[in-house]
Design an enzyme around this catalytic site. Structure first.
Site, short mmCIF file in Angstrom:
data_model
loop_
_atom_site.label_atom_id
_atom_site.label_comp_id
_atom_site.label_asym_id
_atom_site.label_seq_id
_atom_site.Cartn_x
_atom_site.Cartn_y
_atom_site.Cartn_z
N HIS A 150 0.84 -1.21 0.00
CA HIS A 150 0.00 0.00 0.00
C HIS A 150 0.88 1.26 0.00
O HIS A 150 0.84 2.07 0.93
CB HIS A 150 -0.87 -0.07 1.25
N GLU A 253 -0.75 1.37 -5.46
CA GLU A 253 -0.53 0.14 -4.70
C GLU A 253 -0.54 -1.09 -5.60
O GLU A 253 -1.34 -1.18 -6.53
CB GLU A 253 -1.65 0.00 -3.65
C1 BG6 Z 1 -6.93 2.38 0.70
C2 BG6 Z 1 -8.41 2.23 0.69
O1 BG6 Z 1 -6.34 1.31 0.05
O2 BG6 Z 1 -6.51 2.42 2.05
C3 BG6 Z 1 -9.00 3.43 1.39
O3 BG6 Z 1 -8.84 2.09 -0.63
C4 BG6 Z 1 -8.46 3.54 2.80
O4 BG6 Z 1 -10.39 3.34 1.40
C5 BG6 Z 1 -6.95 3.55 2.73
O5 BG6 Z 1 -8.94 4.69 3.42
C6 BG6 Z 1 -6.25 3.66 4.09
O6 BG6 Z 1 -6.63 2.67 4.97
P1 BG6 Z 1 -6.11 2.69 6.44
O7 BG6 Z 1 -6.74 1.52 7.14
O8 BG6 Z 1 -4.63 2.56 6.39
O9 BG6 Z 1 -6.52 4.01 7.03
#
Ligand code: BG6
Length: 278
Positions: A150, A253
């Protein structure tokens, strides 16, 4: 060798002879920085990232596994909130790397009753960062997983950033009730929250262009590409993101979500994901 970081969180530093470096926490096997030999950090880290058990670090490369997004497990799974082992570091001609390992434990078995190993190798090859992510089923039953690397990329300003290379791919738009659309443009631009899963998009190289240059992102095995920026309102609800910092990054990602990966006993899956400046 390991160093002690914020709140005692151990990290390892990789360095190449040419002067590229990376900082990786054992918590989440989380790559927090990747500086090339010109000193440019390709990755964004929030100034308010929380170093706390049970909380993911905001920025860098969180590893989402065995679940991408919401579902039965906590959002994005447990790999990003688990402490990994440093298995190996290597310095070879032109390549410096570290491999991290996460295995099932009593903790993980409570939420994911399977036996597995994750091997994650981070390599610095000149001014490129390459990652190899390997999942192995070590048990006697099949299991399914989804996941992602991510990555939060630094950009000079999100409103003058474009993401290129996804024209013609179908995407699921998470800010429009998960409806599907076809990408019509050469350039994805940012004018409000954008949160899309490009299906099979990882078959192309993706370029992130801002006013200072272009980051090239390449994938193998990973099928999908998520492009995400929260924009001002959603960022306001993220307590671990510094004021105005949503303007300074875009997530591009490497994802496996449109096809759930089923691994039979003793089977493994591996994917690579790399980035560098053009
Ligand atoms: C992304 C999602 O991959 O991750 C989003 O598509 C999300 O919707 C983001 O807000 C961050 O997620 P987190 O759990 O790290 O706050």
């Amino acid at each position: 060798s390991l160093h002690e970081g914020e709140n005692g969180f151990p990290f390892v530093t990789l360095q190449t002879a040419a002067g590229a470096s990376a900082k990786i926490y054992l918590y989440g096997a989380h790559v927090a920085t990747f500086k090339d030999s010109k000193g440019r950090d390709h990755l964004f880290m929030s100034s308010k990232a929380e170093f706390k058990q049970g909380k993911a670090l905001r920025g860098g490369i969180p590893i989402c596994w065995p679940q991408f997004g919401p579902g039965k497990l906590p959002q994005h799974g447990f790999a990003r909130n688990s402490t990994w082992q440093l298995n190996d570091t290597k310095v070879e001609e032109g390549v410096t790397s570290a491999t991290f390992l996460l295995k099932d434990s009593e903790e993980t078995k409570k939420v994911f009753p399977h036996s597995f190993e994750l091997h994650y190798t981070v390599e610095l090859k000149g001014d490129e960062m390459n990652t190899v992510f390997l999942v192995k089923n070590c048990g006697s039953d099949a299991f399914d997983w989804t996941g992602a690397l991510h990555t939060y990329f630094n950009v000079a300003a999100i409103d003058s950033t474009s993401v290129k290379g996804l024209k013609g791919f179908t995407y699921v738009d998470k800010v429009q009730d998960a409806k599907e659309f076809e990408e019509k443009g050469e350039d994805i631009k940012f004018t409000s929250q954008l949160d899309r899963v490009y299906l099979k998009g990882a078959s192309n190289d993706v370029h992130i262009q801002d006013t200072e240059g272009t980051e090239k992102v390449t994938f193998s095995s990973w099928k999908d590409v998520v492009v995400w920026n929260p924009w001002v309102e959603k960022a306001g609800g993220m307590s671990d993101l510094g004021e105005g910092e949503w303007k300074k990054y875009v997530c591009v990602e490497a994802v496996q979500v449109s096809d759930v990966v089923r691994l039979e006993p003793q089977q493994s899956w591996s994917g690579t994901y790399a980035f560098s400046k053009l």
